[in-house]
Design a protein around this motif. Structure first.
Motif, PDB file in Angstrom:
ATOM      1  N   ARG A 196       0.826  -1.192   0.000  1.00  0.00           N
ATOM      2  CA  ARG A 196       0.000   0.000   0.000  1.00  0.00           C
ATOM      3  C   ARG A 196       0.869   1.255   0.000  1.00  0.00           C
ATOM      4  NH1 ARG A 196      -2.540   3.585   3.529  1.00  0.00           N
ATOM      5  NH2 ARG A 196      -4.652   4.126   2.904  1.00  0.00           N
ATOM      6  N   PHE A 197       1.880   1.229   0.815  1.00  0.00           N
ATOM      7  CA  PHE A 197       2.754   2.383   0.891  1.00  0.00           C
ATOM      8  C   PHE A 197       3.384   2.655  -0.475  1.00  0.00           C
ATOM      9  CE2 PHE A 197       6.971   4.190   1.362  1.00  0.00           C
ATOM     10  CZ  PHE A 197       6.684   5.324   2.080  1.00  0.00           C
TER      11      PHE A 197
ATOM     12  N   VAL B 214       0.837   4.029  -2.948  1.00  0.00           N
ATOM     13  CA  VAL B 214       0.515   5.432  -2.727  1.00  0.00           C
ATOM     14  C   VAL B 214       1.681   6.314  -3.136  1.00  0.00           C
ATOM     15  CG1 VAL B 214       0.002   7.158  -0.982  1.00  0.00           C
ATOM     16  CG2 VAL B 214      -1.137   4.944  -0.925  1.00  0.00           C
TER      17      VAL B 214
ATOM     18  N   ALA C 144      -6.615   7.117  -0.806  1.00  0.00           N
ATOM     19  CA  ALA C 144      -5.600   6.937   0.222  1.00  0.00           C
ATOM     20  C   ALA C 144      -5.282   8.222   0.970  1.00  0.00           C
ATOM     21  CB  ALA C 144      -4.323   6.384  -0.407  1.00  0.00           C
TER      22      ALA C 144
ATOM     23  N   PRO D 209      -7.403  11.390   1.366  1.00  0.00           N
ATOM     24  CA  PRO D 209      -8.492  12.302   1.086  1.00  0.00           C
ATOM     25  C   PRO D 209      -8.352  13.661   1.751  1.00  0.00           C
ATOM     26  CG  PRO D 209      -9.158  10.653   2.650  1.00  0.00           C
ATOM     27  CD  PRO D 209      -7.822  10.250   2.164  1.00  0.00           C
ATOM     28  N   TYR D 210      -7.499  13.769   2.726  1.00  0.00           N
ATOM     29  CA  TYR D 210      -7.407  15.044   3.420  1.00  0.00           C
ATOM     30  C   TYR D 210      -6.314  15.937   2.863  1.00  0.00           C
ATOM     31  CZ  TYR D 210     -10.114  12.552   6.856  1.00  0.00           C
ATOM     32  OH  TYR D 210     -11.072  11.824   7.469  1.00  0.00           O
ATOM     33  N   LYS D 211      -5.539  15.395   1.982  1.00  0.00           N
ATOM     34  CA  LYS D 211      -4.330  16.090   1.577  1.00  0.00           C
ATOM     35  C   LYS D 211      -4.615  17.498   1.053  1.00  0.00           C
ATOM     36  CE  LYS D 211       0.042  16.049   1.124  1.00  0.00           C
ATOM     37  NZ  LYS D 211       0.836  15.930   2.331  1.00  0.00           N
TER      38      LYS D 211
ATOM     39  N   VAL E  98       8.315  -0.967   7.791  1.00  0.00           N
ATOM     40  CA  VAL E  98       6.892  -0.698   7.561  1.00  0.00           C
ATOM     41  C   VAL E  98       6.070  -1.952   7.778  1.00  0.00           C
ATOM     42  CG1 VAL E  98       5.172  -0.049   5.830  1.00  0.00           C
ATOM     43  CG2 VAL E  98       7.327   1.212   5.987  1.00  0.00           C
TER      44      VAL E  98
ATOM     45  N   TRP F  22       3.637  -1.199  10.789  1.00  0.00           N
ATOM     46  CA  TRP F  22       2.368  -0.643  10.297  1.00  0.00           C
ATOM     47  C   TRP F  22       1.167  -1.022  11.148  1.00  0.00           C
ATOM     48  CZ3 TRP F  22       1.527   1.882   5.307  1.00  0.00           C
ATOM     49  CH2 TRP F  22       0.185   2.153   5.057  1.00  0.00           C
TER      50      TRP F  22
ATOM     51  N   ASP G 144      -4.874   7.323   7.075  1.00  0.00           N
ATOM     52  CA  ASP G 144      -4.283   8.527   6.477  1.00  0.00           C
ATOM     53  C   ASP G 144      -3.133   9.047   7.340  1.00  0.00           C
ATOM     54  OD1 ASP G 144      -6.170   8.356   4.509  1.00  0.00           O
ATOM     55  OD2 ASP G 144      -7.524   9.790   5.440  1.00  0.00           O
TER      56      ASP G 144
ATOM     57  N   GLN H  16      -0.163   6.779   7.008  1.00  0.00           N
ATOM     58  CA  GLN H  16       0.409   6.938   5.668  1.00  0.00           C
ATOM     59  C   GLN H  16       1.242   8.223   5.585  1.00  0.00           C
ATOM     60  OE1 GLN H  16      -0.064   4.728   2.957  1.00  0.00           O
ATOM     61  NE2 GLN H  16       1.568   5.962   2.112  1.00  0.00           N
TER      62      GLN H  16
ATOM     63  N   LEU I 161       4.401   7.931   7.589  1.00  0.00           N
ATOM     64  CA  LEU I 161       5.415   7.106   6.932  1.00  0.00           C
ATOM     65  C   LEU I 161       6.052   7.834   5.755  1.00  0.00           C
ATOM     66  CD1 LEU I 161       3.720   3.605   7.057  1.00  0.00           C
ATOM     67  CD2 LEU I 161       5.811   4.304   8.224  1.00  0.00           C
ATOM     68  N   MET I 162       5.269   8.633   5.078  1.00  0.00           N
ATOM     69  CA  MET I 162       5.843   9.435   3.993  1.00  0.00           C
ATOM     70  C   MET I 162       6.958  10.332   4.546  1.00  0.00           C
ATOM     71  SD  MET I 162       4.514   8.974   0.996  1.00  0.00           S
ATOM     72  CE  MET I 162       3.093   8.230   0.227  1.00  0.00           C
TER      73      MET I 162
ATOM     74  N   TRP J  91      -3.701  18.197  12.924  1.00  0.00           N
ATOM     75  CA  TRP J  91      -4.937  18.067  12.145  1.00  0.00           C
ATOM     76  C   TRP J  91      -6.126  18.466  12.986  1.00  0.00           C
ATOM     77  CZ3 TRP J  91      -4.732  12.796   9.075  1.00  0.00           C
ATOM     78  CH2 TRP J  91      -3.700  12.867   8.132  1.00  0.00           C
TER      79      TRP J  91
END
Lengths: 322, 177
Positions: free
Chosen positions: A38-39, A42, A87, A89-91, B11, B15, B34, B37, B40-41, B71
């Motif tokens: 998944r990572f 994305v 993946a 949606p808030y970005k 990961v 994860w 999210d 993710q 991790l980015m 957030w």
């Protein structure tokens, strides 16, 4: 003996119950895909979008004319466009000061604007098909959007424009999109396509409120106002009507101007042409966005929209002079 | 080891744990994904520069916690007074309502900073000194947030409150709106 069920929990019991709750809830959570796959997926999509963003940036900048419209870049730095999908949606809305948005097909785009976006989508689709690295296999294609945040002169987010750039296949899962139009901390209007995360939210108290003008391109404009209101976009320096339209039952209309109009110019005004269903003065005007802040270039220089106090204009306190 | 392989191994191992922590912090499965993710980015970009003495997972967990706070701050600063919400979100499949519902709702009423302390202290089973280090807060602050969190839970779970049910935070209302 008291009924223990009704007792106020003592700390030991409280902690035990809390720990049990945390573990029970957490244990029920499983990743929706193999984590690293998944990572990687994305990350790859972000890289694709970044390339699209660079391609789109020039066009967007040309439309924006370097004036009041601020864009946000996918990958946080690389341009003016942004893509988002299931993946992340808030970005996008994080950057526009909003949270609830998840991406999919766009109702914001109608008529000419939608045709234009569709054509752009086709072009990008073709570009991806022909890309040497085969960037998008049919299996992992995602929607690519260009998102432009517009800030009004008060620092609020006056508009959030989502343009479909590329669609290689709809993401599964039934996403929804909520396009939020806000000033300061106040929601003016939200448009939604039903989908997960709640779908539409319609703040009824604002649906009969003042209009909001939004640029979909220097020639393409959208207006939100009371349903069935006829609106005109006039160049006040000449009095020429450069665009006109009638809002639909959702209070939405798009207009195609006969010449490019740049936001932030005093000459750009919206005039309510007839009463429609709105009570109040016969005509009111206002400058459109006047805040120049390029998010992609220097996000730190942008004022925080939420720090700027703003009073929602109403028919009572609004006048052409304000 | 090749950094990419190293990261992949990290990961794959971390994860699920990070996701569960994020879920406890947010109360929302999608948002938790999210959050992880995005964290991790960020970690990936700094992978070769991360202070391994702290531990990559601890570092990432810290990013998760901080991201969640930021957030939430952003979300909390705006109005959420909607007259009607015509569309209802599908129920979170990962959160069956009967699963410790009262306590779960009560946890949802805590501010993220307080909730983070309780999650790290009790779910991650970290000592307060480690919680303070991870959150980069003074130990005294963590202790007081810990005590405040328990007190708020106790108040929320008092019999009369249980009957009425705690009011969820606006953030969570909107997430499920």
């Amino acid at each position: 003996m008291p009924d223990t069920h009704d007792e106020v929990p003592g700390e030991d019991r409280l902690v035990a119950e809390m720990v049990a709750t945390m573990h029970a809830r957490a244990d029920a959570v499983t990743p929706s895909a193999t984590p690293y796959a998944r990572f990687r997926s994305v990350r790859a999509r972000r890289a694709q979008r970044a390339r699209v963003a660079v391609a789109a940036a020039a066009a967007v900048l040309a439309l924006a004319g370097g004036t009041a419209w601020a864009g946000y870049a996918a990958g946080e730095r690389s341009g003016v466009a942004a893509g988002f999908d299931d993946a992340e949606p808030y970005k996008v809305t994080e950057q526009c000061g909003r949270q609830e948005i998840a991406g999919t097909e766009v109702t914001l785009l109608k008529g000419e604007a939608k045709a234009k976006a569709d054509a752009a989508a086709d072009a990008y689709d073709e570009a991806f098909r022909q890309s040497p690295d085969g960037a998008a296999s049919s299996a992992d294609r995602q929607l690519v959007y260009e998102v432009v945040c517009a800030y009004d002169k008060f620092g609020g987010v006056a508009g959030l424009d989502v343009r479909l750039l590329w669609s290689g296949g709809m993401p599964t899962g039934g996403n929804g999109v909520v396009l939020a139009f806000t000033r300061g901390t106040e929601t003016i209007q939200e448009f939604a396509v039903p989908g997960r995360r709640g779908g539409g939210v319609w703040p009824a108290e604002h649906r009969q409120g003042p209009w909001l003008l939004s640029e979909l391109g220097s020639r393409n404009w959208a207006v939100f106002a009371t349903p069935a209101t006829r609106v005109e976009l006039r160049d006040t320096s000449t009095g020429e009507v450069v665009a006109q339209g009638v809002t639909d039952t959702d209070g939405f209309a798009t207009m195609v101007a006969t010449k490019p109009i740049m936001p932030g110019k005093a000459a750009t005004t919206l005039v309510r042409a007839d009463g429609g269903r709105v009570d109040g003065p016969g005509a009111w005007t206002a400058e459109t966005s006047a805040l120049s802040c390029h998010v992609a270039q220097n996000r730190d220089s942008c004022p925080n929209p939420w720090d700027v106090p703003f009073t929602m204009p109403t028919m009572e306190n609004w006048s052409p002079d304000k | 080891m090749d950094p990419e392989e190293d990261f992949k191994e990290f990961v794959e191992g971390a994860w699920p744990r990070l996701l569960r922590t994020a879920y406890l912090l947010t109360g929302d499965h999608h948002r938790a994904e999210d959050l992880v993710q995005t964290a991790l980015m960020r970690v990936h970009r700094r992978w070769e520069r991360i202070d391994r003495s702290m531990g990559a997972e601890a570092y990432t967990r810290r990013v998760v916690v901080n991201l969640n706070s930021s957030w939430w701050r952003r979300a909390a600063s705006r109005e959420q007074t909607w007259a009607q919400v015509p569309d209802n979100a599908a129920r979170d499949a990962h959160a069956p309502v009967e699963l410790h519902a009262d306590m779960w709702k009560a946890l949802g009423t805590l501010k993220p900073a307080v909730r983070a302390v309780l999650v790290l202290r009790y779910y991650e089973d970290l000592p307060e000194t480690e919680v303070a280090r991870l959150l980069d807060r003074p130990l005294g602050t963590v202790k007081s947030q810990h005590a405040r969190g328990l007190a708020q839970l106790r108040a929320a779970l008092a019999p009369e409150k249980r009957a009425a049910g705690p009011r969820p935070r606006p953030r969570e209302e909107s997430a499920h709106a």
